[in-house]
Design a protein around this motif. Sequence first.
Motif, short mmCIF file in Angstrom:
data_model
loop_
_atom_site.label_atom_id
_atom_site.label_comp_id
_atom_site.label_asym_id
_atom_site.label_seq_id
_atom_site.Cartn_x
_atom_site.Cartn_y
_atom_site.Cartn_z
N THR A 32 14.83 -5.84 11.43
CA THR A 32 13.51 -6.20 10.90
C THR A 32 13.05 -5.09 9.96
O THR A 32 13.39 -3.92 10.15
N TYR A 33 12.27 -5.50 8.97
CA TYR A 33 11.81 -4.59 7.92
C TYR A 33 10.31 -4.79 7.75
O TYR A 33 9.84 -5.34 6.76
N PRO A 34 9.52 -4.39 8.76
CA PRO A 34 8.08 -4.64 8.71
C PRO A 34 7.41 -3.88 7.57
O PRO A 34 7.71 -2.71 7.32
N GLU A 35 6.49 -4.57 6.90
CA GLU A 35 5.68 -3.93 5.87
C GLU A 35 4.24 -3.83 6.34
O GLU A 35 3.62 -4.83 6.70
N MET A 36 3.71 -2.64 6.34
CA MET A 36 2.31 -2.42 6.66
C MET A 36 1.48 -2.80 5.45
O MET A 36 1.54 -2.15 4.41
N LYS A 37 0.68 -3.85 5.57
CA LYS A 37 -0.11 -4.34 4.44
C LYS A 37 -1.47 -3.64 4.39
O LYS A 37 -2.18 -3.54 5.40
N HIS A 38 -1.82 -3.17 3.22
CA HIS A 38 -3.16 -2.63 2.93
C HIS A 38 -3.63 -1.59 3.96
O HIS A 38 -4.73 -1.73 4.53
N PRO A 39 -2.85 -0.55 4.21
CA PRO A 39 -3.29 0.44 5.21
C PRO A 39 -4.66 1.05 4.92
O PRO A 39 -5.44 1.28 5.85
N SER A 40 -4.96 1.33 3.65
CA SER A 40 -6.25 1.96 3.34
C SER A 40 -7.42 1.02 3.64
O SER A 40 -8.52 1.49 3.97
N TYR A 41 -7.21 -0.29 3.53
CA TYR A 41 -8.23 -1.27 3.89
C TYR A 41 -8.60 -1.11 5.36
O TYR A 41 -9.79 -1.11 5.73
N TYR A 42 -7.60 -0.95 6.21
CA TYR A 42 -7.88 -0.78 7.64
C TYR A 42 -8.49 0.59 7.92
O TYR A 42 -9.36 0.72 8.79
N ASP A 43 -8.02 1.61 7.20
CA ASP A 43 -8.60 2.94 7.39
C ASP A 43 -10.11 2.92 7.19
O ASP A 43 -10.86 3.55 7.94
N GLU A 44 -10.55 2.18 6.18
CA GLU A 44 -11.99 2.12 5.88
C GLU A 44 -12.79 1.46 7.00
O GLU A 44 -13.99 1.67 7.11
N MET A 45 -12.12 0.66 7.83
CA MET A 45 -12.79 0.01 8.95
C MET A 45 -12.57 0.75 10.26
O MET A 45 -12.94 0.26 11.34
N GLY A 46 -11.94 1.92 10.19
CA GLY A 46 -11.68 2.69 11.39
C GLY A 46 -10.51 2.17 12.20
O GLY A 46 -10.41 2.46 13.40
N MET A 47 -9.61 1.40 11.56
CA MET A 47 -8.43 0.88 12.24
C MET A 47 -7.20 1.56 11.65
O MET A 47 -7.22 2.03 10.51
N SER A 48 -6.12 1.62 12.41
CA SER A 48 -4.90 2.26 11.93
C SER A 48 -3.71 1.33 12.12
O SER A 48 -3.26 1.12 13.25
N ILE A 49 -3.21 0.77 11.03
CA ILE A 49 -2.02 -0.07 11.14
C ILE A 49 -0.79 0.78 11.41
O ILE A 49 0.17 0.32 12.04
N GLU A 50 -0.84 2.05 10.99
CA GLU A 50 0.28 2.95 11.27
C GLU A 50 0.42 3.18 12.78
O GLU A 50 1.53 3.10 13.33
N ASP A 51 -0.70 3.46 13.44
CA ASP A 51 -0.63 3.68 14.89
C ASP A 51 -0.23 2.41 15.62
O ASP A 51 0.55 2.46 16.59
N ALA A 52 -0.72 1.26 15.16
CA ALA A 52 -0.38 0.01 15.82
C ALA A 52 1.12 -0.25 15.75
O ALA A 52 1.75 -0.65 16.75
N LEU A 53 1.72 -0.03 14.59
CA LEU A 53 3.16 -0.26 14.46
C LEU A 53 3.95 0.80 15.21
O LEU A 53 4.93 0.47 15.91
N ALA A 54 3.55 2.05 15.10
CA ALA A 54 4.25 3.10 15.83
C ALA A 54 4.20 2.86 17.33
O ALA A 54 5.19 3.09 18.05
N ASP A 55 3.06 2.39 17.84
CA ASP A 55 2.94 2.09 19.27
C ASP A 55 3.96 1.04 19.70
O ASP A 55 4.63 1.18 20.73
N VAL A 56 4.08 -0.03 18.92
CA VAL A 56 5.03 -1.09 19.25
C VAL A 56 6.46 -0.55 19.27
O VAL A 56 7.24 -0.81 20.20
N LEU A 57 6.81 0.21 18.24
CA LEU A 57 8.18 0.73 18.16
C LEU A 57 8.47 1.71 19.28
O LEU A 57 9.56 1.68 19.88
N GLU A 58 7.51 2.57 19.61
CA GLU A 58 7.72 3.52 20.69
C GLU A 58 7.86 2.82 22.03
O GLU A 58 8.73 3.16 22.84
#
Length: 345
Positions: free
Chosen positions: A174-200
């Motif tokens: 699988t080759y997941p793409e994190m879409k619009h990370p800065s959009y989530y950052d502005e709302m106080g959400m982290s797509i990076e942490d969400a994906l890293a959590d799943v992988l870990e």
Amino acid sequence: MSRKGTLLRGLAAAAAGLVAIGFAAAPAQAKPHHEPATEPIVIAHRGASGYMPEHTLEAYKLAIGLGADVIEPDLVLTADGELVARHEPMLSGTTDVAEHPEFADRKTTKTIDGKAVTDWFADDFTLEELKTLRAEERIPDLRPQSAAWDGQFQLVTYDEVLDYLDATGSDVLTYPEMKHPSYYDEMGMSIEDALADVLEERDLDEEDSPVWVQSFEYPSLVEIDERIDNPVGLNIGGSGAISDADLDLYASTLDTISLNKDRIVPRDADGYLLEPTDVVDRAHDRGLNVHVWTFRNENSFLPADFRKGTKPGKWGDYRSEYELFYDLGVDAVFSDYPDKAVAAR
């Protein structure tokens, strides 16, 4: 788990415009790279999205059956922090959300990439609510064969995709793409942490795990790379040359650059192909893999050189386009029709 430590924190800020000032004069230690594949890898773009509505489990299953080496789930966040496979946070273009009166009041205007967009947004829905929607074809006029499946498939989470691969014993990556990370950052959400959590949690966060990670936002890749050891790659759209300084930066911190086709073989104002650039060779000289997107069979998307007739949805000489890029030495292609990419290879 970072291989690059605090240096990358500084680079993230410096690379907001994808250029690190002064970096070429004092390059970081190069990131260890993977050997390129012996033949080009076929990545199923959003699944077998030419045949079935994109980012559905059914489109991914079909892609695997058609011989894809990799499937590509674009990921967005729900209100309750789940990762759902969608190309963008907006829902109206690929689901039947507009037909759900219970969600009429969720339509709103938000800013994405500096532009005001009015739509329904996945991050305003819980996963349970999103599961009541059904997928629809994005371009039904060009792909009536896919639109015939409208209304039949649920939206799918990245966890569910991984569950399917586990259950079937598939060796597809699988080759997941994190879409619009800065959009989530502005709302106080982290797509990076969400994906890293799943992988870990799934022990899929290692260098040799069957997962590659991608984004259009360089700082996002720097951030997630501090938590995971998976190969990471930057998507670069548009056209024009990529400087040696930028390639040096990417080679020190990334494994892959994933390019719009026009970056490799430009087109003139009438859509005809021009001479190829040297970006593939320059990237390879620095140890970077080069992926290229997106290959589609329809005249609308092909260079004028390879079109057949005048109907936008008619399939042109797509095979010649694959052969052109394969001959230029790209390491992987993103395709809506992965079986055709495999056949051309």
